[in-house]
Design an enzyme around this catalytic site. Structure first.
Site, PDB file in Angstrom:
ATOM      1  N   ASN A 160       0.811  -1.229   0.000  1.00 18.55           N
ATOM      2  CA  ASN A 160       0.000   0.000   0.000  1.00 18.55           C
ATOM      3  C   ASN A 160       0.838   1.269   0.000  1.00 18.55           C
ATOM      4  O   ASN A 160       0.564   2.217  -0.726  1.00 18.55           O
ATOM      5  CB  ASN A 160      -0.967  -0.013   1.183  1.00 18.55           C
ATOM      6  N   GLU A 259       3.504  -4.678  12.373  1.00 16.92           N
ATOM      7  CA  GLU A 259       2.478  -3.642  12.256  1.00 16.92           C
ATOM      8  C   GLU A 259       1.433  -4.188  11.297  1.00 16.92           C
ATOM      9  O   GLU A 259       1.692  -4.309  10.098  1.00 16.92           O
ATOM     10  CB  GLU A 259       3.149  -2.363  11.739  1.00 16.92           C
ATOM     11  N   CYS A 293      -3.254   1.128   6.562  1.00 12.52           N
ATOM     12  CA  CYS A 293      -3.652   0.383   7.772  1.00 12.52           C
ATOM     13  C   CYS A 293      -4.266   1.313   8.806  1.00 12.52           C
ATOM     14  O   CYS A 293      -5.005   0.891   9.678  1.00 12.52           O
ATOM     15  CB  CYS A 293      -2.444  -0.328   8.364  1.00 12.52           C
ATOM     16  N   GLU A 472       7.696   0.676  16.423  1.00  9.37           N
ATOM     17  CA  GLU A 472       8.883   1.228  15.777  1.00  9.37           C
ATOM     18  C   GLU A 472       8.695   2.737  15.735  1.00  9.37           C
ATOM     19  O   GLU A 472       7.593   3.238  15.907  1.00  9.37           O
ATOM     20  CB  GLU A 472       9.083   0.607  14.373  1.00  9.37           C
TER      21      GLU A 472
HETATM   22  O1  LIG Z   1       3.624   6.514   8.783  1.00  9.73           O
HETATM   23  C1  LIG Z   1       4.313   5.532   9.070  1.00  9.73           C
HETATM   24  O2  LIG Z   1       5.476   5.599   9.545  1.00  9.73           O
HETATM   25  C2  LIG Z   1       3.781   4.194   8.839  1.00  9.73           C
HETATM   26  O3  LIG Z   1       4.415   3.244   9.233  1.00  9.73           O
HETATM   27  C3  LIG Z   1       2.534   4.057   8.141  1.00  9.73           C
HETATM   28  C4  LIG Z   1       1.966   2.824   8.032  1.00  9.73           C
HETATM   29  C5  LIG Z   1       0.818   2.634   7.241  1.00  9.73           C
HETATM   30  C6  LIG Z   1       0.396   1.385   6.985  1.00  9.73           C
HETATM   31  O4  LIG Z   1      -0.582   1.092   6.158  1.00  9.73           O
END
Ligand SMILES: O=C(O)C(=O)/C=C/C=C/O
Length: 491
Positions: A160, A259, A293, A472
């Site tokens: 994504n 995640e 997500c 993280e």
């Molecule tokens: O914004 C971020 O650091 C991140 O890990 C975004 C995750 C989105 C997942 O779909």
């Protein structure tokens, strides 16, 4: 040799692109048109083994002991080089995902620069923990912890936000002295392979960064997570796959950082500025065609303003511009694939069986002949559903949300927390005491007040429940990508 030439997207192992062969390959498909753009060479077990072996060798041949200032300087050079090749990364990301050019520029590739620079800063400034311990008899001991690289890290990233999520993991991993073997999603192979060109150009030693392509069972991802030479796995993707990865590394008790999915709620109180809330909610439901997500799929609205919010969101959805991703005016691209579109359309069916009232969308848009082969879908809003319905409980991962009214704050909190997931939430209210109070009550990793997807990269980021394990971001990344040894010296 480059990441993509003569129609092939290549694996990158031990500092060079691997000569592809027809026997194990799959198509790179443009989701906007359905056209095949290139062939992707699939890594077999032997190539994955070579990647892990060369990653270990790179560590042992000096990368793990490289001075922090050298590693962080290299990360900064990588960011500068991506900036110089910015439009190449934009084009590669768009080819893989069909996402609009404005988003590819302003979010996906821009965040790659920020990820490298932020973790260069964090690691350069990181200290070590130490204590002077008072002992019986007036004696003392000195305790200090040194942090060593975790080792060879498997980095498995989704389709994504491919480059954003890849660099979100690779930047801290490299800054902390690890070597990595990356397995990008089969849907989005291009930018992971292209990044190898940049890392090579800025002097990353051979073997430190490797890319192996593949998909499904008994393929590169599986070969990687089951490989005895892997010291840890960082994975962003579906909860089901996360659970499977956990099982594959369990026999060797390897650390994981996950995640995963979400079924994120927004709570809209009666005192909001309607227009401001509509802008934020539209972004949180429809960004990246709902394929983030963190996106909102459940919108709980105070009954007194329910019709204003529902009507306003229908208007905002009508204002979205689906179409040619290369046009600046385009706001919304296709879903990633026909298979994913079928999954989302199946949920559209289920919603109607569960009694949903479709306020807008619910089908496939007609965008003309050129785009008719793409995996396009209409932005969709439902009412008439409850927390008992499947489409309110299960992650759909598309441009769709259920709007559900509430009366009291306690009811809204209970509704929002009534989920097996625990990734993100947003609270919309002009009463900031209530904003803080309700945001803190959300059982999620990230809770926003009057905003969405505002990111502080030094904060802990991740989810609970089905949404993941660990965090993280900032110090949390250092903790995952290093193994501390505490030394205790009798003084
Ligand atoms: O914004 C971020 O650091 C991140 O890990 C975004 C995750 C989105 C997942 O779909």
């Amino acid at each position: 040799m480059t990441s993509q030439c003569d129609g092939w997207i290549r694996n990158y192992v031990d500092g060079s692109y691997v000569e592809p062969d027809e026997s194990s390959s799959f198509d790179q498909v443009d989701p906007a048109t359905g056209r095949v753009l290139a062939r992707v060479h699939e890594a077999d077990k032997a190539l994955v083994d070579r990647a892990v072996t060369s990653a270990r060798r790179a560590l042992d041949n000096g990368w793990a002991d490289t001075p922090v200032r050298e590693r962080t300087a290299l990360l900064r050079r990588a960011a500068d080089r991506i900036e110089e090749r910015f439009e190449e990364f934009v084009a590669a990301e768009m080819a893989d995902t069909g996402k609009p050019i404005t988003q590819a520029r302003e979010l996906d590739v821009a965040r790659a620069l920020t990820n490298f620079r932020t973790f260069a800063d964090i690691v350069a400034a990181a200290g070590q923990e130490s204590f002077v311990t008072d002992l019986a008899g007036g004696k003392q001991a000195l305790n200090y912890a040194i942090r060593k690289p975790l080792g060879v890290v498997a980095v498995i990233v989704p389709w994504n936000l491919p480059l954003l999520l890849l660099t979100w993991k690779v930047a801290p991993a490299l800054a902390c002295g690890n070597s990595v073997v990356v397995k990008p999603s089969e849907e989005t192979p291009a930018t992971a392979s292209l990044l190898a060109e940049v890392l090579e150009e800025v002097g990353l030693p051979a073997g430190v960064y490797n890319v192996v392509h593949g998909f499904g069972a008994n393929s590169a991802g599986e070969f990687l997570t089951t490989h005895p030479g892997i010291d840890g796995v960082t994975f962003t993707g579906s909860s089901a796959t996360g659970s499977h990865v956990m099982k594959t590394v369990a026999p060797r008790v390897r650390p994981v950082s996950f995640e995963l999915g979400g079924k994120n709620a927004a709570i809209v109180f009666d005192d909001v500025d309607i227009d401001e809330a509509l802008t934020g909610l539209t972004k949180s439901v429809f960004t990246n065609t709902g394929q983030v997500c963190l996106c909102t799929e459940r919108v709980y609205v105070h009954r007194s303003i329910f019709d204003d919010i529902a009507g306003g969101l229908v208007e905002r959805a009508a204002g979205l511009r689906l179409g040619d991703p290369t046009l600046d005016a385009t706001t919304t691209g296709p879903l990633i694939s026909q298979a994913h579109r079928k999954k989302v359309l199946d949920y559209f069916e289920i919603a109607e069986q569960e009694g949903a009232k479709v306020l807008t969308g619910g089908g496939i848009p007609d965008l003309g002949q050129e785009l008719s082969g793409g995996s396009w879908i209409e932005p969709t809003l439902w009412t008439g559903l409850t927390n008992k319905d499947r489409v309110v409980r299960e992650e759909i991962f598309g441009p769709v949300a259920a709007l559900i009214p509430f009366e009291t704050e306690a009811e809204a909190i209970a509704l929002a927390n009534d989920t097996e997931y625990g990734l993100a939430a947003s609270v919309w209210t002009n009463d900031l005491r209530r904003g803080h109070r309700v945001a803190q009550k959300m059982n999620v990793g990230i809770s926003w007040v009057n905003t969405w997807f505002t990111r502080e990269l030094r904060s802990p980021f991740g989810g609970m429940g089905l949404s993941g394990i660990g965090r993280e971001g900032g110090e949390s990344s250092l903790h995952f990508y290093t193994e501390p040894t505490n030394v205790c010296v009798q003084l």
